[in-house]
Every structure is written in structure tokens, then in C-alpha cells.
Design an enzyme around this catalytic site. Structure first.
Site, PDB file in Angstrom:
ATOM      1  N   CYS A  71     -38.268 -20.561  32.038  1.00 24.58           N
ATOM      2  CA  CYS A  71     -39.602 -21.146  31.852  1.00 24.58           C
ATOM      3  C   CYS A  71     -40.615 -20.054  32.109  1.00 24.58           C
ATOM      4  CB  CYS A  71     -39.808 -22.327  32.792  1.00 24.58           C
ATOM      5  SG  CYS A  71     -41.531 -22.838  32.943  1.00 24.58           S
ATOM      6  N   ILE A 113     -47.019 -51.629  48.972  1.00 24.97           N
ATOM      7  CA  ILE A 113     -47.305 -50.254  49.391  1.00 24.97           C
ATOM      8  C   ILE A 113     -48.095 -49.564  48.292  1.00 24.97           C
ATOM      9  CG2 ILE A 113     -46.338 -48.097  50.222  1.00 24.97           C
ATOM     10  CD1 ILE A 113     -45.635 -50.426  52.032  1.00 24.97           C
ATOM     11  N   HIS A 137     -53.641 -38.618  52.967  1.00 22.45           N
ATOM     12  CA  HIS A 137     -54.985 -39.048  53.331  1.00 22.45           C
ATOM     13  C   HIS A 137     -55.310 -38.885  54.804  1.00 22.45           C
ATOM     14  CE1 HIS A 137     -56.088 -41.013  49.514  1.00 22.45           C
ATOM     15  NE2 HIS A 137     -54.785 -41.156  49.378  1.00 22.45           N
ATOM     16  N   ARG A 184     -49.895 -49.182  40.623  1.00 21.62           N
ATOM     17  CA  ARG A 184     -49.880 -49.499  42.046  1.00 21.62           C
ATOM     18  C   ARG A 184     -49.343 -50.921  42.251  1.00 21.62           C
ATOM     19  NH1 ARG A 184     -54.714 -47.580  40.242  1.00 21.62           N
ATOM     20  NH2 ARG A 184     -55.728 -45.825  41.299  1.00 21.62           N
TER      21      ARG A 184
END
Lengths: 414, 574
Positions: B491, B422, B131, B397
Site C-alpha cells: 500500500c 450504548i 470524551h 447509534r
């Protein structure tokens, strides 16, 4: 050296295509990402393969072996554990970058056949929610664990989807001592071949529940239960009809998706109806020189037709490139899809495949060109899971760029 | 607000069912209510931004008994009697980053994680956004870290060999009349909060840079310093670097209880025996309150809040190059409402939503929450479609009622450090928080009369698992020539080789599960979701670990993939 045709995929479509190319005097190369040829047939140990082509009931590996033996006899070059990462168009054709255990190989080819098969629709794609325990497996993955790796990933399971792979696995799990609590199908009619419903479910007393779906799974490390709901005509779960079924496996057979990632990077168009590579009667895609075969074109239910499409593509790939004039084949609202979706102006006798949109009785398949009927065949019964094959002779008319070709499933006159 | 006033408010609202008391560090709510929402209301009412006190929730909610903490079934004595300088409880981004910073010192450190891998809770279940800090106002602990930490990411990710991209972030507004107000807001953020990359961009610019975003956006707050990283890969990288520098990581190891005497933790009972740490760091996420209680230092409470994110097929990656969300006047204060984000792996993530829950570790998804997110995010990018979803996941959260971090020494227990509460931007702030906690820990150790010296051989550089699909042809060819397993693609969707899968199960922190391989090198993350590769990955694990195939696990205990052999056993070598 430049190969005449590079075939990506060493399953039934690719094998048949390679043999056809060789027969036409060309030099094919098969590129296969697994360690052995045969494609998905390697794990299909049940029989029923080859009824049309060989008039025999072979297992998947046996059917594949018929072609693999010929490929070896003919000295056709193959690369296994080989993965195509990049394809570029060149003036001569195509350059491929292939990752192999011996390094990155550069392959030049004049033409390509994408025989890349399908992948399975996943639990998330059908909105199954809840936790993420082990035990939720697509039928193909379950089949690999059981048939190739020799382990039982489930002892008591629910199967979602009455597609052929789910039905086959219902029988397989039962034969290995597992308990299949039921096959649940969101549609009001089963999705698999009729013979599989009877040989895999009826014969083993496994119940089939229609208009129901699984909406949620429970469990931490391992699945402990699933939540089943009734669904409405739009296949949306109906609140209040939820039931919990305790089980340790949820096997998903909710549809196959033709795998065309490589093709799309080359710019091929994907058919909105058949969901695979859009092609003409030679199985050539919308990109010149790139052909399609097998399940990459549309999901077949008989491997015999997969081989046929491979052969048609292989033979056609050996022809000189010409300026194509393609005419669309318009399918009516009763038809799920028709393959091929386009034909060349020069088309003669063509193999075509189609699926109906619903369960129909007494229908006639009619093909008209500018209103003139060039093909007609009666069907007492048509079901979406049973793909039909027809041979149409377009030389009966003079095709032009502006011709309107229509495929209809009409009511048969009684 | 003093306690009398609060009690009056509570009386008015709950008619005596909830009462508040206080002590030196907290306001404690007790009583009984009928719903989780009522409990939340009561606790939020008790939050006082002007005071230092935290809210402790002792309210019983009738009808709701949160599930017991899931503990490893396996017990042994492998740690019994061991002494450590530092024991960190919790293997998320907080615990792992702190552990790594601590290895700069010659301390004997251990990290205890109850799951079978690092980052299996919130740290592995978020969108990985780094962020810019523009949505945080001054005054919170989290805000004090966010910009500083954001600027650390290039260096940290380079050292730890973790892909990181500064993709930029757009917060779009359709209400054009808000421009002057938002412009003032951005000034406040730039000059008072230090988020100096904040700027306003107008419709034309948004359209040029992100043509698929809502054309109704009149303007957007743009932060070029916003970025994205794989949160679990960063956590694992921190953990591996710590182990390479001498720390110990114990997975499948839970803390059961602590012996506390005279305000000091004397020993910690784990599922692998009793250990004797000098300092304990509580980085236990949603369980931080439980750990605090064990340590007799509970002065805050955690109320879990879950969010679900959908992952879109890479083919839809073109819908957005950066991070974007739509902002409207009014809305939740505690959740950012989610958005869309282009990951380092070129998927697009959509979400999350925010739903209060009593369950700390229930990670199930629901159709409704995906629908809610998509309905909202179609306002961010109208061409968004549920048909592009390849999978979805839920995270929980760890939020305190103050909605801020608790980073401090123990109040009553002196050899304890809390790194709790946190939530977002926890991933972003981790590198800076870790440095601070490192400092705090060293100080604390010195106070406890422990000799703490620098680790002269500390190496901040960690080499990750090579990603062959991203290499040049020449480099890839070299790797394959040295080891042919790098040339066998297992994969197909994500182009991952057998060599990389083997690398994934041979790392400094040994995790040999299908999910562990998936997190580290990606098989199973593509559009087929493991349909083709899971059987092969399982076989590779079984062969390398010399265990029967049926004993290979998806993730934790009870996730063994099969019940035994079929009648015929394996047909042949794949």
C-alpha cells in the site's frame, strides 16, 4: 557511490529517462516499487502503443519491453520492490531512503527524476453515495484483476466516465463475456480519444450516455444496482431524473491525478492547470535538480510522448546545474494547460504540449513573446482529450526575465 | 408523571391513536401513527426522568416496516450442544471489552457476533473520540462512567498495544457574552460532575494553539484529557487479548432464538447450533431490544439514529491538531452536533450528524448529510473544504428513549445481563463498564452456584501488529532482515508492507477479508482508496488461505470479489 540521476518510477517515463541518462554518459538508477519494470503498461494488454514512436501498433507490455530490453543491455541498475520513504536535499544533491526486501538502502544521487505516474480518482471524490458493496472499482483496478490476475470482477456493469481507461475496459469486459450496460459521462462531450470511442464502444454496440452521472450505489456484500441521474451544465445531478440500473459492477473512469507526494515533500510546485509537477522546457521542476516526466507532469494520452518527456528530462538532468532564469508561459482562456509552464531565458527549440479547454474548430495556436509571434499552427479540430504536441523555437527572439510569453488559441482566419 | 397524565397528553396530541400502559419496569406505548417522527414524539413524551421506568415502543408506524435482521446464510453445527459459563451477544466495544475482563476468571466464555468481523456496526463507525465528559450532566448512567473510564485509557491502550493520543478538545463560542454563564457551567462540571480537566481558554490562546479554527471564537471550553483512539482497533485488541486468555470468539454467528423457562435462559439457538450458557450478556447494540425480547426480558426499546462522518486527506491534517466544535446557545439536546477530530493516523474526521432512522443496519451515505455537516463545521474551521474528502462512512447509534445506558441484570429473566443503549460516549466508557459487568457476571455466576476462580495465568498484555512505517530506521531494518516481506511495500499511500498484511490475516481472531486487512493495517485507507493495493491484498489473501482469488471476500458473505477466471486466467505472478 553517488548516482548521477536517480529515477523514481520504472514505467515508460522512467525507462526512457534512464536510457537517455546512460546515453549522455551518466550512471542512472531506477527505483521501482513493483516487482517488475514497465509501470502501468504491464496491464495494458490492448494495442495502439507506439504508433508515433515506432510506427507500430504495440500492446503495453510490448512497448515497455522495447525499453526494458535496452535497459538490461545497457546494464542500467534497477531496484525493484523498492519504495522511497524519504528524500533529503544535500549539498551534493539528494539522499534517499529506500525500503526494499533486503533492508533499507540509502541512495545518493546528484539529480532526481520523479517519474511517478498517476493514481485514479475515486468514487468518493465524485460524490457517489449509498452503501459500500464490493463491485465499485476504478478502471485501473478492474484492469489489473482482469488482465494480470485473470479474474472477472463483474459480469454486468455500468461504466462511469468516458475517459480512455473506461473505454478500454468496456471493450475488455465485453471480450471476456461480460455485459457493459452503458458508459455514462457527466460532461456533454466524451473524455477519451476519438479512436477509442469508435473502437471500444461503437464497434461493440455499447451505448454512450452524455450529461449523466452515477449518484448512488446499492447492495450489501456485492453491488446490486446503481442510480443514474441527468446533470446540468455544472455537472450537478438534477433531482427527479434518477433511474435505477441493476448491475454487479460499477467501473469508474473519472480522471487521473498525477502522483507527486514525494515531490511535494521536497517542495516542488504543482501546476494549477496541468495538475502535475510544474516544470520548465527541460522538465525540471521548481526545485533545482528535481525533474519530472510522464504522467507525473500531466496526464498524457499517448505513451510515445511520455517516453519523449522522459528522454528530455534524462538528457537535461545530465547537464551542469545553472542558475535558472524562468519566464512564465501564460495560457489564454481557451487553453486548459500548456506544458512546460515556464521556459528558461536560454531556451532554444522546445517540445511543448497543450490541451484545449473545449471542442473547437478552426483554431490557430499562437505563441507570442512581447507581442511578437514566434509560433503559429492551424488546427481544424481541437478537443480536450486529444493532447497536442508542438515544437517551438524560442531562439527566434531574445528572451529576457521580463518577457511576456503568451500562448493563445485564436480563431483561424478563413 | 403518572400514566393518566401521559395518556391525556397523548390523547391531545394523537387523538387516541397512541395509548400508554405500564408495568413494573416500563411504560408501554401502543397504537398506530402515520410517521416515524410521530412515533418518536410519542415515545419521548413518555420518558420520565424521575422514574426508573423505560419506554417500550409497540407503536406501529404505517408504511414503515424496518428491514429484517441480516443473518449469516452459512449454517452449521460447530457449536451445537456446547456449554458455556457466559455467552456474550455482540462483538462491538462492549462485548469485546467485557469478554476480555471475564478472562481474568476461569470461566468458559464465548462471544457471538453475526458479522464477519468485530466492530462492524457502531463500534467501527464512529470518530474514536475518548470524551472528557464535559457535555454530560450528572444523573445519567453514562455520566457516572465517563470520567473514570477516560482516565483508564492510557493504561488500557498500553496493555493492548493500541495507539491513543490525548489531543485535547475545544468547544468554541462566538457569542462572547455567554462567557460568565459558560464559566459557571464549567464550575459545575469540574466540581459537581468530576470533569476536573475542564477550563476556559480565551481567543488568544485558541489562536496560538489552533490557528485554523474560527477566529471569531471569543472563548472555548477546553478539556486536555479528551483523546482519540481507533475504535475498531481497540475493539479488535480487546477481542484478541480475550482469545489469547482462553475465550472463544465466533464470527458469522447469529443468535436466532432462546429457550426460556421459569425466568431462566436454558439454551440459545444460534446459526451454528444450540448452546447452553449459564449467563447471557446482551451487548447487541441496535439489536439489544430484539435479544431482550428473545430472552423474554424486554423492558426498553431502541430507536436507531444514524450519523455520517467524512474523512479528510492527511494533507489537510494541519487544519486541526485536536478535537473541536462550535457551540451555540440552543440546539439539539440529543446530538452533540458533530465536530472535527485529528485521528491517531493523522487524518481529520468531520461530523457526525444525527438523523433518526428506522433502519438498524443500513450504512449508506447521502450527499445531503455530508453537506449539512460541512456547512456547520465550516463555522468551526473556515478553511474546511469538501475537496479534501477522501471517503465517508455512516454508523447507527443504538439509543433508548431515555438516551442513557441500560446496564443491569434482567428484570424478569434472571441469568441475563443487559449492556444496552450504548451510544456516545460508549467507546469512552467501555473500559469502566466492562469492569462493572465483569463484577456483575461473577456475582451472578456465584449466585447460580458456579465455581468461579481467578485465572492465574491471565495476561493483560496483547501485542499488536507491528507498524513498520512508524518505526525507527534501525528497528525497521531488523524486521526486514528477519522477514523480507516487511520490505515489500504493497500500500503506497499508507506505506504498508506485505509482511504486515500477512500478519493481519494470521491473528488470534482470524479474519481473512479485504476489509479485515484494511481495518488492521490500513491498505485502502489512503488517498487512492485501494485502487492500487486491493488487487494485491486480494492475491496475498488467496495465496495464504490457499483459495482461488475469486473466492476472496471484501467483507461478509456475498462479497466475493470475482465471478470466476477470464478465458486466459492469470498471466503471470505479480
Amino acid at each position: 557511490m553517488t548516482y548521477d540521476v536517480c529515477i523514481i518510477g520504472g514505467g515508460p517515463a522512467g525507462l526512457a529517462a534512464a536510457l537517455a541518462v546512460k546515453e549522455e554518459g551518466g550512471t542512472p538508477l531506477i527505483i521501482e516499487r513493483e516487482g517488475e519494470l514497465g509501470g502501468i503498461l504491464k496491464q495494458c494488454i490492448h494495442d495502439g502503443f507506439g504508433l508515433v514512436r515506432f510506427k507500430e501498433k504495440l500492446s503495453g507490455p510490448e512497448y515497455a519491453e522495447r525499453f526494458i530490453e535496452k535497459v538490461e543491455e545497457q546494464g542500467i541498475e534497477t531496484l525493484t520492490f523498492a519504495f522511497v520513504t524519504k528524500i533529503e536535499k544535500t549539498s551534493q544533491g539528494f539522499t534517499l531512503k529506500v525500503v526494499t526486501k533486503d533492508g533499507i538502502k540509502t541512495v545518493e544521487a546528484k539529480k532526481l527524476i520523479l517519474a511517478t505516474g498517476c493514481r485514479e480518482r475515486t468514487a468518493k471524490q465524485v460524490s457517489i453515495h449509498g452503501t459500500r458493496p464490493w463491485g465499485v472499482l476504478t478502471a485501473g483496478a478492474c484492469q489489473n484483476f482482469v488482465n494480470i490476475q485473470g479474474v472477472m470482477p463483474t459480469k454486468r456493469c455500468v461504466i462511469l466516465g468516458s475517459g480512455d481507461i473506461g473505454l478500454i475496459m468496456a471493450r475488455r469486459i465485453t471480450l471476456e463475456g461480460g455485459k457493459v450496460l452503458g458508459v455514462f459521462e457527466a460532461k456533454p462531450t466524451p473524455s477519451g480519444l476519438t479512436r477509442n470511442i469508435s473502437q471500444c464502444l461503437d464497434d461493440f454496440g455499447i451505448p454512450l450516455y452524455l450529461s449523466k452521472t452515477v449518484t448512488k450505489v446499492f447492495g450489501d456484500g456485492r453491488l446490486t444496482a446503481v442510480e443514474v441521474s441527468d446533470v446540468d451544465e455544472r455537472m450537478n445531478p438534477i433531482k427527479g431524473t434518477e433511474k435505477i440500473i441493476e448491475c454487479d459492477g460499477l467501473i469508474l473512469s473519472v480522471g487521473l491525478i498525477p502522483e507527486n507526494e514525494l515531490g511535494e515533500k521536497l517542495g516542488i510546485e504543482i501546476s494549477k492547470t496541468a495538475k502535475g509537477a510544474k516544470c520548465d522546457e527541460n522538465f525540471e521542476t521548481t526545485v533545482d535538480g528535481v525533474f519530472t516526466a510522464g504522467n507525473a507532469t500531466h496526464v498524457n494520452d499517448l505513451v510515445d510522448y511520455v517516453s519523449e518527456s522522459g528522454e528530455i528530462a534524462g538528457r537535461a538532468a545530465m547537464k551542469e546545474r545553472v542558475e535558472r532564469v524562468l519566464i512564465d508561459v501564460e495560457a489564454d482562456e481557451n487553453t486548459l494547460y500548456v506544458v512546460p509552464e515556464t521556459v528558461n531565458k536560454t531556451a532554444g527549440k522546445c517540445v511543448m504540449y497543450f490541451r484545449s479547454k473545449g471542442d473547437f474548430e478552426n483554431k490557430v495556436a499562437v505563441i507570442t513573446v512581447d507581442g511578437k509571434e514566434i509560433f503559429s499552427k492551424k488546427y481544424s479540430r481541437l478537443r480536450p482529450p486529444e493532447m497536442e504536441r508542438i515544437i517551438v523555437d524560442f531562439k527566434k527572439v531574445d528572451l529576457s526575465e521580463k518577457s511576456e510569453i503568451k500562448f493563445c488559441l485564436k480563431e483561424a482566419e478563413r | 408523571m403518572n400514566i393518566k397524565t401521559l395518556n391525556k397528553k397523548l390523547e391531545k396530541r394523537f387523538g387516541g391513536a397512541v395509548i400508554a400502559s405500564e408495568d413494573e419496569y416500563s411504560v408501554i406505548l401502543s397504537g398506530k401513527v402515520d410517521s416515524w417522527e410521530d412515533m418518536l414524539s410519542a415515545c419521548y413524551m413518555a420518558v420520565d426522568k424521575k422514574s426508573d421506568k423505560h419506554v417500550v415502543n409497540d407503536i406501529v408506524v404505517s408504511g414503515i416496516t424496518p428491514s429484517k435482521t441480516r443473518l449469516p446464510k452459512e449454517r452449521d453445527k460447530t457449536l451445537d450442544g456446547e456449554q458455556f459459563d457466559v455467552a456474550i451477544i455482540g462483538g462491538g466495544i462492549s462485548g469485546a471489552s467485557i469478554l476480555r475482563e471475564l478472562t481474568k476468571w476461569n470461566v468458559k466464555a464465548v462471544l457471538l457476533e453475526k458479522e464477519s468481523d468485530l466492530a462492524l456496526h457502531a463500534s467501527g463507525r464512529n470518530d474514536g473520540e475518548v470524551h472528557p465528559g464535559v457535555d454530560l450532566n450528572k444523573g445519567s448512567v453514562k455520566q457516572s462512567y465517563v470520567v473514570k473510564a477516560n482516565r483508564m485509557y492510557d493504561k488500557v491502550c498500553k496493555e493492548l498495544d493500541v495507539p491513543f493520543k490525548r489531543v485535547g478538545q475545544y468547544a468554541g463560542f462566538t457569542q462572547g457574552w455567554l462567557l460568565p454563564i459558560v464559566w459557571l457551567f464549567t464550575l459545575q462540571r469540574r466540581f459537581l460532575c468530576g470533569v476536573d480537566d475542564t477550563r476556559i481558554v480565551l481567543k488568544k490562546t485558541i489562536k496560538e494553539r489552533e490557528p485554523k479554527l474560527n477566529r471569531e471564537f471569543a472563548f472555548a471550553i477546553y478539556n486536555p484529557m479528551a483523546g482519540c483512539v481507533s475504535p475498531y482497533n481497540l475493539t479488535i485488541a480487546y477481542g484478541e487479548n480475550a482469545v489469547e486468555n482462553g475465550a472463544k470468539v465466533c464470527l458469522d454467528t447469529a443468535v436466532l432464538s432462546m429457550e426460556v423457562k421459569n425466568g431462566e435462559i436454558k439454551s440459545v439457538e444460534t446459526t451454528r447450533g444450540r448452546i447452553f450458557p449459564k449467563v447471557v450478556i446482551n451487548a447487541a447494540g441496535c439489536f439489544a431490544e430484539d435479544v431482550a425480547k428473545m430472552a423474554e426480558d424486554r423492558f426498553y426499546s431502541i430507536h436507531p439514529r444514524r450519523g455520517t462522518i467524512s474523512i479528510l486527506d492527511k494533507k489537510s491534517g494541519g487544519i486541526i491538531k485536536s478535537i473541536a466544535s462550535i457551540k451555540k446557545l440552543g440546539g439539539h439536546s440529543h446530538s452533540k452536533g458533530g465536530g472535527m477530530l485529528h485521528t491517531v493516523h493523522d487524518n481529520v474526521l468531520v461530523g457526525p450528524d444525527a438523523v433518526e432512522t428506522s433502519e438498524k443496519e443500513y450504512f449508506g451515505t447521502t450527499r445531503e448529510s455530508i453537506q449539512t455537516v460541512f456547512d456547520k463545521q465550516k463555522n468551526t474551521a473556515p478553511s474546511l473544504s469538501e475537496r479534501d474528502i477522501i471517503t465517508y462512512f455512516t454508523g447507527v447509534r443504538a439509543a433508548t428513549f431515555e438516551e442513557d445506558y441500560v446496564i443491569c441484570r434482567g428484570k424478569r429473566t434472571k441469568n441475563l445481563i443487559h449492556v444496552a443503549g450504548i451510544q456516545s460516549p460508549g467507546l469512552t466508557t467501555a473500559p469502566a463498564v466492562a469492569l462493572d459487568v465483569e463484577k456483575m457476571t461473577v456475582e451472578l455466576l456465584k449466585e447460580l452456584k458456579c465455581d468461579v476462580e481467578r485465572n492465574e495465568s491471565f495476561n493483560p498484555i496483547r501485542k499488536g501488529i507491528p507498524n513498520l512505517a512508524e518505526m525507527s530506521e534501525e528497528e525497521r531494518e531488523e524486521y526486514i532482515k528477519k522477514n523480507p516481506d516487511y520490505g515489500i511495500i504493497v500500500c503506497r499511500c499508507e506505506e504498508v508492507s506485505k509482511g504486515e498484511i500477512l500478519d493481519a490475516i494470521r491473528r488470534p481472531i482470524k479474519v481473512t477479508t479485504i476489509d479485515g486487512v484494511k481495518k488492521r493495517v490500513r491498505p485502502g485507507m489512503g488517498r487512492c482508496q485501494g485502487g492500487f493495493c486491493a488487487p494485491i491484498v486480494a492475491k496475498i489473501i488467496a495465496e495464504n488461505e490457499n483459495i482461488p482469488l475469486e473466492k476472496v471476500r471484501k467483507s461478509g458473505e456475498d462479497s466475493e470479489i470475482a465471478f470466476g477466471e477470464t478465458k486466459g486466467g492469470a498471466l503471470y505472478d505479480v
